[in-house]
Design a protein around this motif. Structure first.
Motif, mmCIF file in Angstrom:
data_model
loop_
_atom_site.group_PDB
_atom_site.id
_atom_site.type_symbol
_atom_site.label_atom_id
_atom_site.label_comp_id
_atom_site.label_asym_id
_atom_site.label_seq_id
_atom_site.Cartn_x
_atom_site.Cartn_y
_atom_site.Cartn_z
ATOM 1 N N ARG A 1 -4.361 4.458 -3.445
ATOM 2 C CA ARG A 1 -3.008 4.994 -3.366
ATOM 3 C C ARG A 1 -2.228 4.223 -2.307
ATOM 4 N NH1 ARG A 1 -0.333 9.044 -5.365
ATOM 5 N NH2 ARG A 1 1.154 10.239 -4.151
ATOM 6 N N GLY A 2 -1.010 3.833 -2.656
ATOM 7 C CA GLY A 2 -0.169 3.092 -1.721
ATOM 8 C C GLY A 2 -0.246 1.590 -1.909
ATOM 9 N N THR A 3 -1.221 1.120 -2.668
ATOM 10 C CA THR A 3 -1.294 -0.319 -2.929
ATOM 11 C C THR A 3 -0.746 -0.564 -4.324
ATOM 12 O OG1 THR A 3 -3.521 -0.161 -3.818
ATOM 13 C CG2 THR A 3 -3.323 -0.586 -1.462
ATOM 14 N N GLY A 4 0.322 -1.271 -4.382
ATOM 15 C CA GLY A 4 0.950 -1.543 -5.664
ATOM 16 C C GLY A 4 0.741 -2.980 -6.073
ATOM 17 N N ARG A 5 1.601 -3.434 -6.921
ATOM 18 C CA ARG A 5 1.531 -4.825 -7.350
ATOM 19 C C ARG A 5 1.966 -5.726 -6.206
ATOM 20 N NH1 ARG A 5 4.253 -5.477 -13.107
ATOM 21 N NH2 ARG A 5 3.832 -7.585 -12.478
ATOM 22 N N PRO A 6 1.443 -6.958 -6.177
ATOM 23 C CA PRO A 6 1.852 -7.858 -5.094
ATOM 24 C C PRO A 6 3.315 -8.293 -5.276
ATOM 25 C CG PRO A 6 0.395 -8.989 -6.612
ATOM 26 C CD PRO A 6 0.419 -7.548 -7.026
ATOM 27 N N THR A 7 3.946 -8.593 -4.152
ATOM 28 C CA THR A 7 5.321 -9.078 -4.212
ATOM 29 C C THR A 7 5.319 -10.521 -4.691
ATOM 30 O OG1 THR A 7 5.266 -9.879 -1.943
ATOM 31 C CG2 THR A 7 5.989 -7.585 -2.295
ATOM 32 N N LYS A 8 6.497 -11.035 -4.980
ATOM 33 C CA LYS A 8 6.609 -12.418 -5.451
ATOM 34 C C LYS A 8 6.093 -13.388 -4.385
ATOM 35 C CE LYS A 8 9.876 -15.235 -7.964
ATOM 36 N NZ LYS A 8 11.233 -15.276 -8.513
ATOM 37 N N ARG A 9 6.408 -13.099 -3.135
ATOM 38 C CA ARG A 9 5.948 -13.951 -2.039
ATOM 39 C C ARG A 9 4.425 -13.937 -1.964
ATOM 40 N NH1 ARG A 9 8.387 -12.824 3.678
ATOM 41 N NH2 ARG A 9 9.999 -14.184 2.854
ATOM 42 N N GLU A 10 3.805 -12.753 -2.080
ATOM 43 C CA GLU A 10 2.346 -12.648 -2.023
ATOM 44 C C GLU A 10 1.698 -13.364 -3.205
ATOM 45 O OE1 GLU A 10 2.013 -8.331 0.257
ATOM 46 O OE2 GLU A 10 2.065 -8.416 -1.933
ATOM 47 N N ARG A 11 2.307 -13.304 -4.377
ATOM 48 C CA ARG A 11 1.763 -14.021 -5.540
ATOM 49 C C ARG A 11 1.816 -15.528 -5.316
ATOM 50 N NH1 ARG A 11 5.037 -10.529 -8.595
ATOM 51 N NH2 ARG A 11 6.315 -12.291 -9.234
ATOM 52 N N ARG A 12 2.899 -16.014 -4.764
ATOM 53 C CA ARG A 12 3.014 -17.458 -4.492
ATOM 54 C C ARG A 12 1.993 -17.901 -3.452
ATOM 55 N NH1 ARG A 12 9.564 -18.088 -4.524
ATOM 56 N NH2 ARG A 12 9.770 -18.185 -6.778
ATOM 57 N N GLU A 13 1.777 -17.079 -2.427
ATOM 58 C CA GLU A 13 0.767 -17.413 -1.411
ATOM 59 C C GLU A 13 -0.627 -17.447 -2.044
ATOM 60 O OE1 GLU A 13 1.219 -14.519 1.656
ATOM 61 O OE2 GLU A 13 3.098 -15.378 2.378
ATOM 62 N N THR A 14 -0.913 -16.506 -2.917
ATOM 63 C CA THR A 14 -2.211 -16.481 -3.598
ATOM 64 C C THR A 14 -2.362 -17.716 -4.475
ATOM 65 O OG1 THR A 14 -2.159 -14.069 -3.631
ATOM 66 C CG2 THR A 14 -3.689 -15.133 -5.138
ATOM 67 N N ASP A 15 -1.308 -18.091 -5.191
ATOM 68 C CA ASP A 15 -1.357 -19.289 -6.033
ATOM 69 C C ASP A 15 -1.596 -20.544 -5.192
ATOM 70 O OD1 ASP A 15 -0.979 -17.777 -8.275
ATOM 71 O OD2 ASP A 15 1.157 -18.262 -8.507
ATOM 72 N N ARG A 16 -0.935 -20.647 -4.047
ATOM 73 C CA ARG A 16 -1.137 -21.797 -3.162
ATOM 74 C C ARG A 16 -2.584 -21.860 -2.669
ATOM 75 N NH1 ARG A 16 3.067 -20.306 0.211
ATOM 76 N NH2 ARG A 16 4.900 -20.619 -1.064
ATOM 77 N N LEU A 17 -3.153 -20.718 -2.295
ATOM 78 C CA LEU A 17 -4.530 -20.683 -1.815
ATOM 79 C C LEU A 17 -5.512 -21.090 -2.909
ATOM 80 C CD1 LEU A 17 -4.550 -17.407 0.314
ATOM 81 C CD2 LEU A 17 -4.798 -19.756 1.140
ATOM 82 N N GLN A 18 -5.203 -20.738 -4.160
ATOM 83 C CA GLN A 18 -6.103 -21.067 -5.265
ATOM 84 C C GLN A 18 -5.856 -22.467 -5.804
ATOM 85 O OE1 GLN A 18 -5.572 -17.880 -8.070
ATOM 86 N NE2 GLN A 18 -6.830 -16.466 -6.903
ATOM 87 N N GLY A 19 -4.835 -23.161 -5.285
ATOM 88 C CA GLY A 19 -4.602 -24.537 -5.683
ATOM 89 C C GLY A 19 -3.774 -24.693 -6.934
ATOM 90 N N PHE A 20 -3.080 -23.679 -7.360
ATOM 91 C CA PHE A 20 -2.218 -23.798 -8.529
ATOM 92 C C PHE A 20 -0.923 -24.452 -8.114
ATOM 93 C CE2 PHE A 20 -4.647 -19.934 -9.871
ATOM 94 C CZ PHE A 20 -5.322 -20.538 -10.910
ATOM 95 N N PRO A 21 -0.422 -25.351 -8.964
ATOM 96 C CA PRO A 21 0.879 -25.954 -8.629
ATOM 97 C C PRO A 21 1.963 -24.888 -8.767
ATOM 98 C CG PRO A 21 0.164 -26.681 -10.798
ATOM 99 C CD PRO A 21 -0.953 -25.863 -10.196
ATOM 100 N N GLY A 22 2.826 -24.824 -7.803
ATOM 101 C CA GLY A 22 3.870 -23.827 -7.834
ATOM 102 C C GLY A 22 5.227 -24.485 -8.016
ATOM 103 N N ASP A 23 6.216 -23.675 -7.902
ATOM 104 C CA ASP A 23 7.564 -24.247 -8.000
ATOM 105 C C ASP A 23 8.156 -24.424 -6.609
ATOM 106 O OD1 ASP A 23 7.900 -21.594 -7.424
ATOM 107 O OD2 ASP A 23 8.871 -21.073 -9.315
#
Length: 139
Positions: free
Chosen positions: A114-136
């Motif tokens: 409870r209280g943990t929702g979907r990640p924000t756009k910023r958190e998704r981009r940080e996760t993508d950067r950590l996993q090595g996905f090319p971002g925009d």
């Protein structure tokens, strides 16, 4: 004299689709017949596929509803689709209580804290950067 009236009280029988409708376990008799034909109803543990199957007093009926199964014991045949209080007298509910949350199987729907929702756009981009996905990222 009707067939039901000719039989002794202990031998009273009724079509399962009519009984499901009278007991308010289904919204209409046609929906009751469709659920019987689909195999959603069992009588004394045996699947029933014919809406004309005759129920007797004492039979145990298992009905698959949307999210759970309901187990009821037939107490008497119905005469009409009356109010809930009247319909409730047609059966005894033997449905087991739901399991406590920690005992439920892993196959049920996943829940999150409870209280943990979907990640924000910023958190998704940080996760993508950590996993090595090319971002925009514009560098």
């Amino acid at each position: 004299m009707a067939r039901d009236e000719e039989q002794p009280a202990g031998q009273a029988r009724q079509r399962i689709d009519k009984w499901l409708f009278f007991a308010r376990l289904r919204k209409s008799r046609s929906l009751a017949a469709k659920s019987v034909e689909a195999g959603d109803v069992r009588v004394n543990g045996a699947p029933v596929r014919q809406p004309s199957h005759a129920l007797r007093i004492g039979d145990v009926v298992t009905v698959s509803l949307d999210r759970h199964d309901m187990v009821v014991k037939v107490l008497q045949p119905g005469e009409r689709r009356g109010p809930y209080e009247e319909a409730r007298l047609l059966y005894h509910d033997m449905t087991p209580p739901p399991l406590p949350r920690e005992e439920r199987s892993l196959f049920e729907q996943a829940t999150r804290e409870r209280g943990t929702g979907r990640p924000t756009k910023r958190e998704r981009r940080e996760t993508d950067r950590l996993q090595g996905f090319p971002g925009d990222d514009v560098d």
